[in-house]
Write an enzyme that holds these catalytic residues in place. Structure first.
Site, PDB file in Angstrom:
ATOM      1  N   LYS A  79      14.419 -71.048 -50.347  1.00  0.00           N
ATOM      2  CA  LYS A  79      14.946 -72.378 -50.017  1.00  0.00           C
ATOM      3  C   LYS A  79      16.459 -72.271 -49.862  1.00  0.00           C
ATOM      4  O   LYS A  79      17.199 -72.172 -50.837  1.00  0.00           O
ATOM      5  CB  LYS A  79      14.606 -73.401 -51.104  1.00  0.00           C
ATOM      6  CG  LYS A  79      15.159 -74.805 -50.812  1.00  0.00           C
ATOM      7  CD  LYS A  79      14.779 -75.778 -51.913  1.00  0.00           C
ATOM      8  CE  LYS A  79      15.353 -77.170 -51.630  1.00  0.00           C
ATOM      9  NZ  LYS A  79      16.804 -77.259 -51.871  1.00  0.00           N
ATOM     10  N   ASP A 127      24.304 -59.575 -54.013  1.00  0.00           N
ATOM     11  CA  ASP A 127      25.273 -59.340 -52.939  1.00  0.00           C
ATOM     12  C   ASP A 127      26.578 -58.746 -53.449  1.00  0.00           C
ATOM     13  O   ASP A 127      27.228 -57.946 -52.760  1.00  0.00           O
ATOM     14  CB  ASP A 127      25.571 -60.660 -52.212  1.00  0.00           C
ATOM     15  CG  ASP A 127      24.474 -61.055 -51.236  1.00  0.00           C
ATOM     16  OD1 ASP A 127      23.496 -60.299 -51.115  1.00  0.00           O
ATOM     17  OD2 ASP A 127      24.598 -62.118 -50.601  1.00  0.00           O
ATOM     18  N   SER A 182      16.201 -72.216 -54.599  1.00  0.00           N
ATOM     19  CA  SER A 182      17.446 -72.964 -54.436  1.00  0.00           C
ATOM     20  C   SER A 182      18.578 -72.381 -55.286  1.00  0.00           C
ATOM     21  O   SER A 182      19.057 -71.293 -55.022  1.00  0.00           O
ATOM     22  CB  SER A 182      17.188 -74.442 -54.766  1.00  0.00           C
ATOM     23  OG  SER A 182      18.255 -75.254 -54.371  1.00  0.00           O
TER      24      SER A 182
END
Length: 551
Positions: A317, A303, A292
């Site tokens: 998740k 990223d 999460s």
């Protein structure tokens, strides 16, 4: 012509509106009809079932089963459980500041928190809670006792305790306090120029705790890189994930986007604060229990090419939950959206929408996994957690170590060790001597800790398959020979896995003296993931190459 065009548009708009209204009416009718059916069924069961039923318990069973059919994260909380919801979001509760566990029918102090009422009153891990305010804990489970120990700050509670190795029970009067579980229980330098921050949760103020930890580490003039440890971190508040990432990336950077069925749940979250350091090399540690909010941080760092990820693939998740108030001071936590990190990918691994015929949940199929690009153009993928830039082997324990842990024999020996030894060396340098280990082996001499090794389990499955296929008689002599060869010997395993077991014991014993901080410090020297992160961070070329575009 223009009037005809306007008329056509008007007809289409009215038609679309009518379809939307009809869909709403159909949904409302289905809800109303099924509520009537359920109400009638519930009333009939309560009135006519052959035995007495508990209406509240029956309803709770129905609610839990209904929500379980959606996903594991959509849950109902009764009025008595609201305090648990508060703890999940704030990390705060009123109590004595200790975890407890049920062992062999007794309630045992598992770990007092450093600086808590439990610790300052002298409670130790291993102490048995015999009674609370004069009421025996016999027959109570750990959940019941936890409820008794919690309460309003500044209220007293009297514990009757029994310490292993001592004959007489004793009492301690504690004053409950507002207990705040730190998101960052530990930070330090792991080498002369590499800092380490352990982040265990994402409750309120997690971002500030990471920011403060890094600011403290930067006071060391030699700090050149930092390790952010998210292993075992199950996540928490989404906005705190953004705040943690913000420590390392500039203000105004998009970190996560949520998309749901309801328009209000379609949101973009950007960093709002001034970062602490935009240039310091960062290595984020992850494993299969990083979930999460942990995946938002590790995924965003990856990223944005702001640092490298080291360890094992994360949990996967990619769902967002909100809490909603219900009648009679109850609440529910409901999945309202999926989240997407800066590259545009969603890392959700399990597809709860399309269940298998037997009701089980499958992973996103490989055919549906898509490629995305980082800021530098590196390839990353959705549908299965965050894959580290540097993958390490998953830490796995031997069968004998698992048995010793599951039967609490390491815990019990550490309890005895603490009761016999007033002090030990600092956790960073504490090591178990050969004499100590031999004493532990002697301690195990009359204990039951038998186990089945993976090889023995595989051989037994092979035997069962051979019996089923009627081949066993032909291979029985070979089977017996192999079985004897594989049969484990506990004494030889205690020698073979001495380093592993010693490390676990050192960590357990260090916790007795230095609490959570000691446990972390004790494990650092043996941590393979940290060693890999240090290797990458000290090799500038390796670090920069990992963040460059791979052709």
């Amino acid at each position: 012509m223009f009037k005809r065009y306007k008329k056509t548009l008007l007809v289409l708009a009215v038609a679309a509106s009518s379809l939307g209204t009809m869909a709403f009416v159909d949904d409302f009718f289905e809800i109303s009809k099924n509520l009537d059916i359920f109400s009638a069924l519930y009333r009939e069961v309560n009135t006519n079932y052959v035995d007495e039923v508990e209406p509240a318990k029956l309803m709770r069973t129905g609610i839990d089963a209904m929500l379980k059919s959606l996903d594991p994260y959509t849950n109902f909380y009764s009025e008595s459980e609201i305090e648990d919801v508060r703890f999940m979001t704030t990390g705060q509760y009123g109590g004595i500041g200790a975890t407890i566990a049920q062992r062999k029918g007794e309630i045992v102090v598992n770990e007092p928190y450093e600086g808590s009422p439990a610790q300052t009153a002298g409670l130790r891990a291993g102490d048995i809670i015999v009674a609370i305010d004069g009421k025996s804990t016999k027959g109570k489970n750990s959940g019941d006792v936890t409820t008794f120990l919690k309460g309003q700050p500044n209220t007293p509670v009297v514990l009757t305790l029994r310490r292993p190795g001592e004959n007489a029970d004793f009492q301690k009067t504690l004053t409950r306090q507002e207990i705040k579980i730190k998101n960052v229980p530990y930070f330090s330098m792991v080498t002369d120029n590499i800092g380490y921050i352990k982040l265990t949760g994402f409750t309120q103020n997690a971002g500030n705790e990471v920011k403060d930890a890094l600011a403290e580490l930067k006071k060391n003039g030699g700090l050149k890189a930092v390790i952010l440890d998210l292993r075992g971190n199950p996540g928490g508040l989404l906005n705190e994930a953004v705040n943690v990432t913000n420590v390392f990336v500039d203000r105004g950077q998009l970190i996560v986007t949520t998309k749901g069925k309801v328009a209000d749940n379609n949101r973009s979250y950007k960093t709002l604060n001034t970062p602490i350091d935009l240039a310091i090399p960062v290595a984020v540690l992850t494993n299969s229990q990083s979930a999460s909010a942990s995946e938002i941080v590790s995924g965003a760092i990856q990223d944005l090419d702001r640092g490298v990820v080291v360890g094992q693939r994360t949990f996967g998740k990619g769902l967002v939950q909100n809490t909603r108030p219900l009648a009679f001071n109850t609440q529910m936590k409901i999945t309202v959206a999926k989240y997407y990190i800066p590259s545009g990918r969603c890392i959700q691994a399990l597809d709860y929408t399309h269940r298998n015929p037997d009701g089980s949940v499958g992973k996103i199929p490989d055919s549906l996994i898509r490629e995305f690009k980082t800021t530098n153009g590196r390839k990353v993928y959705d549908g299965g957690g965050v894959t580290p830039d540097f993958v390490t082997d998953q830490n796995s324990l031997s069968s004998i170590a698992i048995s010793l842990l599951s039967k609490s024999l390491l815990f019990d020996y550490a309890t005895n060790y603490r009761n016999k030894n007033a002090t030990i060396a600092p956790a960073k340098t504490f090591t178990l001597s050969d004499a100590d280990y031999n004493d532990f082996v002697k301690y195990l001499s009359d204990k039951d800790y038998d186990y089945v090794t993976a090889s023995e389990k595989t051989l037994e499955e092979y035997k069962n398959a051979a019996i089923k296929e009627k081949y066993f008689d032909a291979i029985k002599p070979d089977y017996e020979k192999l079985k004897n060869s594989l049969k484990h010997d506990k004494q030889s395993d205690l020698v073979k896995f001495k380093d592993e077991i010693s490390g676990l014991l050192e960590s357990e014993i260090a916790t007795r003296y230095y609490y959570q901080r000691g446990k972390i410090e004790s494990t650092l020297k043996r941590d393979k993931d940290i060693k890999k992160a240090v290797e990458v961070l000290t090799n500038t070329n390796q670090y920069n190459t990992a963040l460059a575009v791979k052709n």
